[in-house]
Design an enzyme around this catalytic site. Structure first.
Site, PDB file in Angstrom:
ATOM      1  N   ARG A  36      -2.195  34.705 -16.941  1.00 58.20           N
ATOM      2  CA  ARG A  36      -2.410  35.528 -16.458  1.00 58.20           C
ATOM      3  C   ARG A  36      -1.113  36.639 -15.771  1.00 58.20           C
ATOM      4  O   ARG A  36      -0.475  36.300 -15.829  1.00 58.20           O
ATOM      5  CB  ARG A  36      -3.136  35.628 -14.569  1.00 58.20           C
ATOM      6  CG  ARG A  36      -3.072  36.149 -13.165  1.00 58.20           C
ATOM      7  CD  ARG A  36      -4.018  36.916 -13.166  1.00 58.20           C
ATOM      8  NE  ARG A  36      -4.481  37.399 -12.617  1.00 58.20           N
ATOM      9  CZ  ARG A  36      -6.298  37.891 -12.233  1.00 58.20           C
ATOM     10  NH1 ARG A  36      -6.624  38.164 -13.777  1.00 58.20           N
ATOM     11  NH2 ARG A  36      -5.933  38.868 -11.369  1.00 58.20           N
ATOM     12  N   GLU A  77       0.855  -1.076   0.016  1.00 57.05           N
ATOM     13  CA  GLU A  77       0.163   0.086   0.003  1.00 57.05           C
ATOM     14  C   GLU A  77       0.749   1.260  -0.598  1.00 57.05           C
ATOM     15  O   GLU A  77       0.712   1.759  -0.968  1.00 57.05           O
ATOM     16  CB  GLU A  77      -0.669   0.028   1.308  1.00 57.05           C
ATOM     17  CG  GLU A  77      -1.981   0.910   1.500  1.00 57.05           C
ATOM     18  CD  GLU A  77      -2.678   1.228   2.508  1.00 57.05           C
ATOM     19  OE1 GLU A  77      -1.620   1.072   4.046  1.00 57.05           O
ATOM     20  OE2 GLU A  77      -3.846   1.527   2.263  1.00 57.05           O
ATOM     21  N   GLN A  92       9.629  36.470  -9.752  1.00 54.64           N
ATOM     22  CA  GLN A  92      10.240  35.637  -9.181  1.00 54.64           C
ATOM     23  C   GLN A  92       9.918  34.740  -8.202  1.00 54.64           C
ATOM     24  O   GLN A  92       9.323  33.062  -7.969  1.00 54.64           O
ATOM     25  CB  GLN A  92      11.830  35.492  -8.745  1.00 54.64           C
ATOM     26  CG  GLN A  92      13.040  34.368  -9.328  1.00 54.64           C
ATOM     27  CD  GLN A  92      14.429  34.918  -8.624  1.00 54.64           C
ATOM     28  OE1 GLN A  92      14.948  35.476  -7.048  1.00 54.64           O
ATOM     29  NE2 GLN A  92      14.645  34.984  -9.715  1.00 54.64           N
TER      30      GLN A  92
END
Ligand SMILES: Cc1cc2nc3c(=O)[nH]c(=O)nc-3n(C[C@H](O)[C@H](O)[C@H](O)COP(=O)(O)OP(=O)(O)OC[C@H]3O[C@@H](n4cnc5c(N)ncnc54)[C@H](O)[C@@H]3O)c2cc1C
Length: 384
Positions: free
Chosen positions: A273, A247, A284
């Site tokens: 954007r 798992e 940055q």
């Protein structure tokens, strides 16, 4: 031996086919499903049809018989293409905690009885270990199983169980002989949901992974036929260690796919954007967050592929799976937080789906052993 996990053309085609399938078939009405904590039954059925529920199970039991590395690639693709992280979590639970346990430890009769239905998705599997008073200290469990002729009589409560109450089959653990201690005094059982004396109660509401159900199993003088003991009596500890190993190793392959999906979304948004007359990716402070996401992603991939390769070679990946479990689960939370920040208010708004990604991601640092427990395992393996 040198590590080799270069992908073949077939594996690359497989990755692409899973991404396409998941993007087209599994993402409908997600916001509504999340709000109402609704299990994605249609998505589950489609995954069964596509073969996902039997990827790691041999063909003779109805599965696809994929090798571990190919399975990891498929799970990564599923995480990338399917935005319903709850569905992906349910599938992983079903596969690694239930089907693979039966495959690795079941008798021939048990494998023939349970595996085909699990692979076809007709039967939903789960894993019931945690109790109200034993979480991280799982083997302080109180649930006990007493042998009476042809039955074990089980009493106790298992809580926070994924895929309950929808599940049909659970692997559970109970004390069969406390005098023998943890190593030999605990046994594993295959539990059908209809056994007399078993009630599946309490559907928990939770912060994330809301489309993956979570319930509680209450055993009250529950009669479990002796042939439902998984492996030999007293082998519960070994079975658990093996199950949790699979798992921890494989479940987080899907989270690597989620990381990549969010990274791609952030790159796209940061290029589009504009603020202060330039796209935000040119700041940055934004681009470095995205660079960090990419670094986490590439390191996560290396870790998870190494585990797939080790498993393919039939080796243990005990240390590696603890390292990758922490790195990927915590890395995904970081990636989700940064993605929200990069998207500004949109990141916080339900319709843009990033706030859900964050809620879903947090669970990964808790289930399958908390981050603290895994750091402890790594330290122990270093002799501390
Ligand atoms: C989404 C989700 C799905 C789950 N699905 C399942 C499932 O299908 N089956 C199942 O059996 N369980 C399931 N669980 C339960 C999960 O396994 C437990 O929550 C987990 O093992 C931690 O146990 P706990 O919640 O009781 O926390 P506790 O063990 O009480 O821990 C509380 C805090 O103490 C810390 N802590 C405890 N012991 C130590 C230690 N020795 N050293 C340092 N820190 C320590 C923990 O890290 C944690 O921060 C699920 C949980 C979640 C969130």
């Amino acid at each position: 031996m040198s590590m080799n996990f270069a992908w073949s053309p077939e594996q690359i085609a497989f990755y692409k086919s899973v991404v396409n399938f998941a993007q087209q078939e599994l993402n409908q009405d997600l916001i509504e499903k999340d709000k109402s904590s609704q299990f994605n039954q249609t998505g589950w059925d489609k995954c069964a049809e596509f073969g996902v529920l039997g990827w790691s199970i041999p063909q003779e039991y109805g599965g696809q018989g994929n090798d571990p590395l190919t399975t990891i690639l498929g799970l990564e693709a599923l995480g990338y293409g399917c935005r319903d992280n709850g569905l992906v979590f349910s599938i992983n639970n079903h596969l690694w905690s239930c089907a693979v346990s039966i495959l690795n430890f079941g008798t021939q009769a048990q494998k023939q009885k349970y595996l085909p239905a699990l692979c076809q998705g007709k039967s939903i599997g789960g894993h019931a270990l945690t109790e109200p008073n034993s979480g991280s200290a799982a083997f302080d469990m109180q649930t006990e199983a007493v042998l009476q002729e042809d039955y074990y009589i089980l009493n106790g409560t298992k809580t926070f169980i994924s895929n309950a109450p929808l599940g049909d089959v659970y692997i559970t653990f109970a004390r069969t002989n406390p005098d023998l201690g943890i190593q030999q005094g605990i046994s594993a059982f295959i539990i059908d949901k209809n056994l007399p004396g078993l009630t599946i109660e309490k559907e928990w509401s939770k912060s994330g992974l809301r489309t993956a159900p979570m319930g509680e199993l209450v055993f009250q003088d529950c009669k479990v036929p002796v042939d439902r003991c998984l492996g030999k009596e007293g082998k519960g500890y070994n079975i658990f260690q093996s199950t949790i190993g699979w798992e921890r190793s494989f479940l987080f392959a899907s989270n690597v796919g989620i990381m990549e999906r969010i990274l791609d979304q952030c790159v796209k948004y940061a290029r589009k954007r504009r603020q202060f007359g330039q796209h935000i990716g040119s700041f940055q402070a934004v681009s470095h967050k995205i660079a960090e996401m990419k670094m986490r992603l590439e390191l996560a991939k290396l870790m998870i592929y190494k585990i797939g390769w080790l498993k393919k070679e039939g080796k243990r990946a005990f240390l590696e799976s603890s390292i990758s479990k922490i790195f990927i689960s915590e890395g995904l939370v970081e990636t989700c937080r940064d993605a929200i920040q990069i998207h500004g208010a949109k990141g916080y708004i339900t319709d843009y789906e990033l706030e859900r990604e964050l809620r879903d991601s947090i669970a990964g640092t808790i289930y399958a052993g908390t981050s603290e427990i895994h750091r402890g395992i790594i330290a122990t393996l270093l002799g501390l």
